[in-house]
Design an enzyme around this catalytic site. Sequence first.
Site, PDB file in Angstrom:
ATOM      1  N   GLY A 163       7.628 -33.158  44.422  1.00 49.62           N
ATOM      2  CA  GLY A 163       7.353 -32.653  43.088  1.00 49.62           C
ATOM      3  C   GLY A 163       8.548 -32.221  42.275  1.00 49.62           C
ATOM      4  N   GLY A 164       9.746 -32.649  42.621  1.00 54.97           N
ATOM      5  CA  GLY A 164      10.914 -32.250  41.845  1.00 54.97           C
ATOM      6  C   GLY A 164      10.973 -32.936  40.489  1.00 54.97           C
ATOM      7  CG  ASN A 209       9.745 -38.910  46.646  1.00 56.46           C
ATOM      8  OD1 ASN A 209       9.073 -38.028  47.154  1.00 56.46           O
ATOM      9  ND2 ASN A 209      10.816 -38.639  45.918  1.00 56.46           N
ATOM     10  CG  ASN A 238       9.004 -35.786  50.425  1.00 57.63           C
ATOM     11  OD1 ASN A 238       9.559 -35.961  49.361  1.00 57.63           O
ATOM     12  ND2 ASN A 238       9.491 -35.006  51.350  1.00 57.63           N
ATOM     13  NE  ARG A 289      13.974 -37.346  40.596  1.00 53.49           N
ATOM     14  CZ  ARG A 289      13.530 -36.974  41.805  1.00 53.49           C
ATOM     15  NH1 ARG A 289      13.589 -37.819  42.818  1.00 53.49           N
ATOM     16  NH2 ARG A 289      13.027 -35.772  41.998  1.00 53.49           N
ATOM     17  CG  HIS A 339      13.002 -31.683  50.865  1.00 51.08           C
ATOM     18  ND1 HIS A 339      12.180 -31.025  51.759  1.00 51.08           N
ATOM     19  CD2 HIS A 339      12.240 -31.854  49.728  1.00 51.08           C
ATOM     20  CE1 HIS A 339      11.001 -30.802  51.215  1.00 51.08           C
ATOM     21  NE2 HIS A 339      11.009 -31.299  49.986  1.00 51.08           N
ATOM     22  CD1 TRP A 340      13.791 -36.091  48.953  1.00 46.23           C
ATOM     23  CD2 TRP A 340      15.616 -37.005  48.036  1.00 46.23           C
ATOM     24  NE1 TRP A 340      13.724 -35.874  47.598  1.00 46.23           N
ATOM     25  CE2 TRP A 340      14.827 -36.416  47.005  1.00 46.23           C
ATOM     26  CE3 TRP A 340      16.803 -37.635  47.697  1.00 46.23           C
ATOM     27  CZ2 TRP A 340      15.209 -36.444  45.669  1.00 46.23           C
ATOM     28  CZ3 TRP A 340      17.190 -37.666  46.368  1.00 46.23           C
ATOM     29  CH2 TRP A 340      16.396 -37.079  45.352  1.00 46.23           C
TER      30      TRP A 340
END
Length: 298
Positions: free
Chosen positions: A45-46, A54, A113, A192, A270-271
């Site tokens: 959700g960034g 993603n 994720n 992004r 995190h990815w």
Amino acid sequence: MTITKESVQHSAKAGDITLNYYEAGPDTQPSGIGGGLPLVMLHGGGPGASAWSNFGRALPHFAGTFRTLLVDQPGFGGSDKPPVVGNYYRHAADYVVKLLDELGIERIHLLGNSLGGGTAMRLALTYPDRVGRLILMGPGGLSLNLFHADPTEGVQRLMDFGADPTPERLRAFISTMVVNQALVTDELVAERFADATAPGAQDAMRSMGMSFWNPETAEDGMLWREAHQLRKHTLLTWGREDRVNPLDGAMVALKLIPKASLHVFPNCGHWAQIEAAEEFAEISTAFLARHVERPKES
């Protein structure tokens, strides 16, 4: 397998809204690997997050085995951006189920994720008959920080961007996603940032964020309190150096979910699907392949 974004992009009604998604892989798997169930992947959700950003690079691997759908959750990517009603995880899970109904898909495996992990968990709890196996990557809602301060570094930088959305603040946020800073390219930041500041995107982010801060809806997002109710085989995956949902957040879920296992990726943030792409794909497909469909599975 060569896949382009445009060749696999679709949209469909999900109740009163339209969701954007990307689909590749076999049309049907009546007796195939993993019980023949399709795989739905839900993104984080960034700012500027989407199903393609993603999981687009992971799609060829998974689509070689499974009918795979990457879904833009409500409020993100090419999907509609209605105000969030209730807590976001339930809001998004209900719409994903409506999408499945529209597509005539009865049961799925789920991979989520971060924010998508929370949506996947809520969907599996609310609609258990629709889910085979569950893969959660540093999931929101289920991650309970035992030792790290709240907000974590990644969440704080996310909040900083929300307060003042600049490319510099977006780069600072993305930098917390990975150990390998070479992955934080100018092109990634520009892409992004364009998505994060597109019409409706900021309002959608604020509406989503408030669903986790409003006392009337926030508690519904504390999924760790319901973890013991989950009866699905669940693979928890975590980057050892995750600065958004740190590794200690996995411990409560690992203890409470009866059929949970944990895989930790070293030198990874995190990815995991990007930074540990090959290992992530291997362990995920092996986990799903062990699923056997049985009538009236609990």
